[in-house]
Design an enzyme around this catalytic site. Sequence first.
Site, mmCIF file in Angstrom:
data_model
loop_
_atom_site.group_PDB
_atom_site.id
_atom_site.type_symbol
_atom_site.label_atom_id
_atom_site.label_comp_id
_atom_site.label_asym_id
_atom_site.label_seq_id
_atom_site.Cartn_x
_atom_site.Cartn_y
_atom_site.Cartn_z
ATOM 1 C CE1 TYR A 93 -4.100 -1.934 0.369
ATOM 2 C CE2 TYR A 93 -2.713 -3.325 1.735
ATOM 3 C CZ TYR A 93 -3.876 -3.135 1.018
ATOM 4 O OH TYR A 93 -4.813 -4.139 0.942
ATOM 5 C CG ASN A 116 -10.795 -2.546 -8.039
ATOM 6 O OD1 ASN A 116 -11.462 -2.244 -9.017
ATOM 7 N ND2 ASN A 116 -9.827 -3.445 -8.086
ATOM 8 C CB CYS A 124 -7.353 -4.482 -5.641
ATOM 9 S SG CYS A 124 -8.822 -5.512 -5.788
ATOM 10 C CG HIS A 125 -5.330 -10.213 -6.875
ATOM 11 N ND1 HIS A 125 -5.981 -9.657 -7.969
ATOM 12 C CD2 HIS A 125 -4.337 -10.984 -7.379
ATOM 13 C CE1 HIS A 125 -5.402 -10.082 -9.076
ATOM 14 N NE2 HIS A 125 -4.396 -10.899 -8.749
ATOM 15 C CD GLU A 151 -1.850 -12.679 -10.393
ATOM 16 O OE1 GLU A 151 -0.798 -12.063 -10.136
ATOM 17 O OE2 GLU A 151 -2.929 -12.108 -10.595
#
Length: 158
Positions: A93, A116, A124-125, A151
């Site tokens: 952040y 979001n 945003c993850h 991912e």
Amino acid sequence: MQARIVDSPIGQLQLVAESGYVTELNWPACHRAVALPSGNNDDVLSIAADELCQFFLGSRRAFTTPINAQGTNFQLRVWKELLTIKWGKTRTYKDVAMLVGLPKGARAVGVAIGRNPIPIFIPCHRVLGSSGALTGFSGGLPIKKALLLQENTQPPLS
């Protein structure tokens, strides 16, 4: 406004579109009452659903679906910055706050990220706490963890 439900490994996701753009992705149990699409399979909801399926199969690492997120100027700046975070990478952040020109604004960035409307497409993850910990996520921390694992366990694309 139209919607489509997409089955995924993290549950049924709801895509909402308006005027040729995806405007929302809603988590399981957070679906809005929106009309189901009629007719044409080439619409933006079909494109978005196909790209999400490819994402979960590990064969898509960037989206081309037209999106239109509505928010304040600050939220839009934060969401635009999230779009630069590549597949399998993360930022904090604080990193995002620095990049949008608000060095002491990690909390404000967190609030913007929490609002979001098109998660996954606006990734945003991929934003973590300063210690690298999983913190706040609109879909819940188990889904955030699953998306990051998705991912980070896929082999490189050829």
